[in-house]
Design a protein around this motif. Sequence first.
Motif, mmCIF file in Angstrom:
data_model
loop_
_atom_site.group_PDB
_atom_site.id
_atom_site.type_symbol
_atom_site.label_atom_id
_atom_site.label_comp_id
_atom_site.label_asym_id
_atom_site.label_seq_id
_atom_site.Cartn_x
_atom_site.Cartn_y
_atom_site.Cartn_z
ATOM 1 N N GLU A 166 -28.469 -33.652 28.934
ATOM 2 C CA GLU A 166 -28.569 -33.020 26.979
ATOM 3 C C GLU A 166 -29.145 -34.362 26.605
ATOM 4 O O GLU A 166 -29.761 -35.201 25.636
ATOM 5 C CB GLU A 166 -27.873 -32.945 26.763
ATOM 6 C CG GLU A 166 -26.705 -31.877 26.506
ATOM 7 C CD GLU A 166 -25.814 -30.812 26.855
ATOM 8 O OE1 GLU A 166 -25.965 -29.786 26.219
ATOM 9 O OE2 GLU A 166 -25.461 -31.266 26.745
ATOM 10 N N LYS A 195 -33.039 -28.020 31.189
ATOM 11 C CA LYS A 195 -33.242 -25.908 30.731
ATOM 12 C C LYS A 195 -32.450 -26.684 29.391
ATOM 13 O O LYS A 195 -31.389 -26.754 29.106
ATOM 14 C CB LYS A 195 -32.699 -25.539 31.534
ATOM 15 C CG LYS A 195 -33.379 -25.683 33.343
ATOM 16 C CD LYS A 195 -34.974 -24.848 33.048
ATOM 17 C CE LYS A 195 -35.541 -25.106 33.987
ATOM 18 N NZ LYS A 195 -37.554 -24.713 33.583
ATOM 19 N N VAL A 196 -32.639 -26.627 27.975
ATOM 20 C CA VAL A 196 -32.177 -25.781 27.111
ATOM 21 C C VAL A 196 -32.578 -24.639 26.072
ATOM 22 O O VAL A 196 -33.563 -24.207 27.144
ATOM 23 C CB VAL A 196 -32.468 -27.444 25.785
ATOM 24 C CG1 VAL A 196 -32.769 -28.566 26.255
ATOM 25 C CG2 VAL A 196 -34.103 -26.885 25.759
ATOM 26 N N LYS A 197 -31.512 -24.311 25.468
ATOM 27 C CA LYS A 197 -31.334 -22.430 25.528
ATOM 28 C C LYS A 197 -33.312 -22.616 24.000
ATOM 29 O O LYS A 197 -33.107 -23.815 23.413
ATOM 30 C CB LYS A 197 -30.803 -22.638 24.352
ATOM 31 C CG LYS A 197 -30.236 -22.992 22.565
ATOM 32 C CD LYS A 197 -29.075 -22.544 22.363
ATOM 33 C CE LYS A 197 -29.060 -22.625 21.448
ATOM 34 N NZ LYS A 197 -27.645 -22.390 20.631
ATOM 35 N N GLU A 198 -33.403 -21.320 23.963
ATOM 36 C CA GLU A 198 -34.869 -21.518 22.933
ATOM 37 C C GLU A 198 -34.137 -21.192 22.382
ATOM 38 O O GLU A 198 -33.540 -20.618 21.455
ATOM 39 C CB GLU A 198 -35.686 -20.646 23.608
ATOM 40 C CG GLU A 198 -36.620 -20.804 24.698
ATOM 41 C CD GLU A 198 -37.395 -19.221 24.900
ATOM 42 O OE1 GLU A 198 -37.255 -18.573 24.447
ATOM 43 O OE2 GLU A 198 -38.436 -19.401 26.604
ATOM 44 N N ILE A 199 -35.039 -21.903 20.971
ATOM 45 C CA ILE A 199 -34.295 -21.579 19.564
ATOM 46 C C ILE A 199 -36.004 -21.538 18.496
ATOM 47 O O ILE A 199 -36.813 -21.980 19.018
ATOM 48 C CB ILE A 199 -33.746 -22.555 18.909
ATOM 49 C CG1 ILE A 199 -32.917 -22.547 17.353
ATOM 50 C CG2 ILE A 199 -33.639 -24.098 19.533
ATOM 51 C CD1 ILE A 199 -31.931 -23.241 17.310
ATOM 52 N N GLN A 222 -30.212 -28.889 18.044
ATOM 53 C CA GLN A 222 -28.876 -27.609 17.811
ATOM 54 C C GLN A 222 -29.263 -26.739 19.233
ATOM 55 O O GLN A 222 -28.856 -25.612 19.433
ATOM 56 C CB GLN A 222 -29.850 -26.854 16.882
ATOM 57 C CG GLN A 222 -29.822 -27.742 14.953
ATOM 58 C CD GLN A 222 -30.432 -26.675 14.192
ATOM 59 O OE1 GLN A 222 -29.503 -25.512 14.318
ATOM 60 N NE2 GLN A 222 -31.296 -27.089 13.848
ATOM 61 N N SER A 223 -30.379 -27.042 19.778
ATOM 62 C CA SER A 223 -30.551 -26.085 20.980
ATOM 63 C C SER A 223 -29.524 -27.004 22.517
ATOM 64 O O SER A 223 -30.277 -25.829 23.098
ATOM 65 C CB SER A 223 -31.814 -26.505 21.737
ATOM 66 O OG SER A 223 -32.131 -27.771 22.046
ATOM 67 N N ILE A 224 -28.901 -27.415 21.833
ATOM 68 C CA ILE A 224 -28.334 -27.736 23.118
ATOM 69 C C ILE A 224 -26.095 -28.024 22.465
ATOM 70 O O ILE A 224 -26.030 -28.491 22.846
ATOM 71 C CB ILE A 224 -27.921 -29.593 23.662
ATOM 72 C CG1 ILE A 224 -28.522 -30.690 22.382
ATOM 73 C CG2 ILE A 224 -29.364 -29.890 24.566
ATOM 74 C CD1 ILE A 224 -28.250 -31.789 22.795
ATOM 75 N N ASP A 225 -26.683 -26.949 21.061
ATOM 76 C CA ASP A 225 -25.582 -26.391 20.402
ATOM 77 C C ASP A 225 -24.468 -28.248 19.991
ATOM 78 O O ASP A 225 -23.042 -28.842 20.077
ATOM 79 C CB ASP A 225 -24.504 -26.803 21.740
ATOM 80 C CG ASP A 225 -25.400 -24.296 21.912
ATOM 81 O OD1 ASP A 225 -25.430 -24.141 20.858
ATOM 82 O OD2 ASP A 225 -24.416 -24.014 22.912
#
Length: 249
Positions: A80, A52-56, A206-209
């Motif tokens: 990651e 799961k990764v953040k949506e961007i 970018q979706s994992i900072d």
Amino acid sequence: MTKNTGKEFMEKTKYKYMRKTDQQKELPQPPLELAYDKGEGLIELPSVDNIKVKEIDLREAIESRKSLRKYSNKPLTMEELSYLLWCTQGVKGITSRPTTLRNVPSAGARHSFETYLLINRVNGLKPGIYRYLAIEHKLLEVNTEPDIAEKITYSCHEQIFVKNSAVTFIWSTVIYRMKWRYGERGYRYVHLDAGHVCQNLYLAAQSIDCGVCAIAAFDDDEINKLLGLDGEEQFVVYLATVGKSVTLK
């Protein structure tokens, strides 16, 4: 560097100089992946289906993309790392030709790259050099000598963020995979392919900072030697550092 070398390269790799390729001669195509000792212990990577990764937003990712050379000390997780490898060289399928279908484009679906990793800070992995087995989605340990990060950094003209990264991606080409179909013009295509791969890394990070910095300044002979590559049939084309973004206070 000899004057006009680049100009000569562009001239001599024009289509008008193309000769009959090994594919046209019906010679067997090279393997889709470098061989390795099946008896070696392989490292399982987390399945991408469960990551799961953040949506961007795509536009946001493209417009906010920039090179980052300073990273926090926070390590990457195995999930990651698995995600970044999947986004850059992950194999979605193998056709009957055979060719691999991946998450990045490649001239003629030749996909000549092998991905090496300098691991500095990834939970669950010893620091060192690893090779990504894209078809199996696994890692193979290559070199975990204590000073390998220093040596890779030195080969990159002592760009300190190489050893300060959480992981540095190192893409090498098995050039015959490309030359088999395109002859000498294939040397052009591996450099185009490198751009496709690295841009995917920039956007996925970018979706994992995380931030990324691409590197094209390195001592070719030295880094090839460190990875055990001959520098002619297999050689490094591009690198990119990755690390967690520094939180501004």
